[in-house]
Design a protein around this motif. Structure first.
Motif, PDB file in Angstrom:
ATOM      1  N   UNK A 159       0.863  -1.217  -0.001  1.00 22.27           N
ATOM      2  CA  UNK A 159       0.153  -0.049  -0.078  1.00 22.27           C
ATOM      3  C   UNK A 159       0.803   1.216   0.096  1.00 22.27           C
ATOM      4  N   UNK A 160       2.185   1.116   0.136  1.00 26.27           N
ATOM      5  CA  UNK A 160       3.025   2.166   0.159  1.00 26.27           C
ATOM      6  C   UNK A 160       2.884   2.915  -0.874  1.00 26.27           C
ATOM      7  N   UNK A 161       3.160   4.268  -0.982  1.00 26.79           N
ATOM      8  CA  UNK A 161       3.267   4.997  -2.179  1.00 26.79           C
ATOM      9  C   UNK A 161       4.597   5.943  -2.101  1.00 26.79           C
ATOM     10  N   UNK A 162       5.234   6.518  -3.277  1.00 25.63           N
ATOM     11  CA  UNK A 162       6.480   7.250  -3.243  1.00 25.63           C
ATOM     12  C   UNK A 162       5.600   8.412  -4.383  1.00 25.63           C
ATOM     13  N   UNK A 163       5.877   9.608  -4.175  1.00 23.25           N
ATOM     14  CA  UNK A 163       5.630  10.833  -5.138  1.00 23.25           C
ATOM     15  C   UNK A 163       7.100  11.385  -5.489  1.00 23.25           C
ATOM     16  N   UNK A 164       7.593  11.206  -6.599  1.00 21.46           N
ATOM     17  CA  UNK A 164       8.688  11.851  -7.117  1.00 21.46           C
ATOM     18  C   UNK A 164       8.354  13.075  -7.813  1.00 21.46           C
ATOM     19  N   UNK A 165       9.091  14.224  -7.253  1.00 23.68           N
ATOM     20  CA  UNK A 165       8.925  15.619  -7.645  1.00 23.68           C
ATOM     21  C   UNK A 165      10.171  16.165  -7.714  1.00 23.68           C
ATOM     22  N   UNK A 166       9.962  17.615  -8.562  1.00 25.71           N
ATOM     23  CA  UNK A 166      11.056  18.632  -8.657  1.00 25.71           C
ATOM     24  C   UNK A 166      11.115  19.547  -7.726  1.00 25.71           C
ATOM     25  N   UNK A 268      -7.069  -2.289   5.060  1.00 23.29           N
ATOM     26  CA  UNK A 268      -8.303  -1.760   4.240  1.00 23.29           C
ATOM     27  C   UNK A 268      -8.731  -0.496   4.682  1.00 23.29           C
ATOM     28  N   UNK A 269      -8.614  -0.092   5.970  1.00 20.75           N
ATOM     29  CA  UNK A 269      -8.943   1.105   6.518  1.00 20.75           C
ATOM     30  C   UNK A 269      -7.896   2.420   6.305  1.00 20.75           C
ATOM     31  N   UNK A 270      -6.552   1.904   6.169  1.00 22.33           N
ATOM     32  CA  UNK A 270      -5.648   2.798   6.095  1.00 22.33           C
ATOM     33  C   UNK A 270      -5.178   3.189   4.485  1.00 22.33           C
ATOM     34  N   UNK A 271      -5.255   2.188   3.683  1.00 19.39           N
ATOM     35  CA  UNK A 271      -4.659   2.275   2.375  1.00 19.39           C
ATOM     36  C   UNK A 271      -5.437   3.476   1.583  1.00 19.39           C
ATOM     37  N   UNK A 272      -6.865   3.835   1.566  1.00 19.47           N
ATOM     38  CA  UNK A 272      -7.310   4.851   1.177  1.00 19.47           C
ATOM     39  C   UNK A 272      -6.822   6.257   1.509  1.00 19.47           C
ATOM     40  N   UNK A 273      -6.088   6.086   2.658  1.00 21.98           N
ATOM     41  CA  UNK A 273      -5.694   7.525   3.224  1.00 21.98           C
ATOM     42  C   UNK A 273      -4.356   7.892   2.781  1.00 21.98           C
ATOM     43  N   UNK A 274      -3.557   6.676   2.471  1.00 24.42           N
ATOM     44  CA  UNK A 274      -2.237   6.977   1.814  1.00 24.42           C
ATOM     45  C   UNK A 274      -2.366   7.269   0.504  1.00 24.42           C
TER      46      UNK A 274
END
Length: 310
Positions: A159-166, A268-274
């Protein structure tokens, strides 16, 4: 999955990746490997010969020829042979879940004939990881060469996500962007790293739930980027990694393909928040979101992930 798959003999001696029919396996390979490609394109079936006419041929079925599988190079040490299609009406007999499937077997790209299986001990950890990640991403499965079992990765595990930004945010701005998405959690003060002159500072923000663990958002500059970012316009990402991670009550369950029911409920409760946190960050600083499997997550997919699980 305890059922042992009965696969085509062409795949004997190979680790096998099974994905839903039509899945873009080359596109998925580009997320992990620098320059994968077909060294031999799959060939469509030969056109069926014209159907004879007349009463004596009524009811006769003329089949097209078989699909000739292609050969796909992953890297210097690994390749795949496939796809070998399995029709939906064959799936049950072969020990596969319902639906149509495409099968790919590991191969040795250094052999005289790429049709030869890769030695099972020569399949790298990277290739093995990609097979599992791809099966998880597509809701497919992996069958080891010994056919002793079938691995069906838990599609909800990563469920982890990473945003790569400048664009790096200040700690105060990071809090302002993500706090509204952290409904139901106790959000602590940001932990700020060491500052070097006027350069942006790394920071960490932790949101704590009563029963579901923590969501941790970190911002730091990275010197290495995921391979998948090489497949998109360089202006669509950057070196600043906004990592949005879940830390459950029992961290040992994070790597389990068969976690406890309580773990799944919390996830399932936390994933939408991520997903909502990643969406808020992307709106603020643009960039590209990559999931725990190393694949790009589109804005539409983020919207889907942000909806509560039914």
């Amino acid at each position: 999955m305890e059922t042992v798959a009965v696969l085509p003999t062409d795949l004997d001696g190979r680790h096998v990746l099974a994905v839903p029919a039509g899945a873009d396996v080359l596109g998925l390979a580009r997320a992990w490997f620098v320059d994968p490609g077909w060294t031999r394109e799959p060939a469509a079936p030969e056109p069926a010969p014209a159907m004879p006419t007349g009463a004596r041929f009524r009811g006769v079925v003329v089949d097209a020829g078989p699909v000739r599988p292609g050969a796909m190079r992953l890297d210097e040490a690994a390749a795949l042979v496939g796809p070998l299609p399995v029709a939906a009406d064959e799936a049950h007999a072969r020990g596969l879940p319902p639906g149509g499937w495409d099968l790919y077997g590991t191969a040795d790209p250094t052999s005289v004939r790429v049709d030869e299986p890769a030695p099972t001990d020569a399949v790298s950890r990277r290739v093995s990881g990609w097979l599992v990640a791809t099966a998880r991403r597509t809701r497919g499965l992996v069958v080891p060469a010994d056919r002793a079992s079938v691995l069906v990765p838990d599609p909800g595990q990563g469920v982890d996500l990473t945003l790569w930004s400048a664009v790096p945010l200040t700690p105060a701005d990071l809090v302002a962007v993500v706090r509204p998405a952290m409904v139901g959690a106790r959000v602590g003060a940001p932990e700020v790293g060491e500052s070097t002159g006027s350069a942006p500072v790394p920071c960490r923000l932790t949101a704590t739930f009563e029963y579901d663990g923590q969501v941790v958002v970190t911002l730091a500059r990275s010197t290495t980027l995921p391979v998948v970012l090489t497949t998109i316009d360089w202006r669509a990402s950057g070196p600043w990694a906004y990592r949005v991670r879940w830390r459950p009550i029992d961290p040992d369950e994070l790597g389990s393909e068969q976690p406890s029911r309580l773990h799944v409920i919390a996830r399932d409760r936390v994933a939408p928040m991520l997903a909502r946190v990643a969406t808020a960050l992307q709106r603020a600083v643009e960039g590209t979101v990559v999931d725990a499997g190393g694949f790009v997550v589109s804005p539409d997919d983020l919207v889907r992930r942000s909806r509560p699980t039914a």
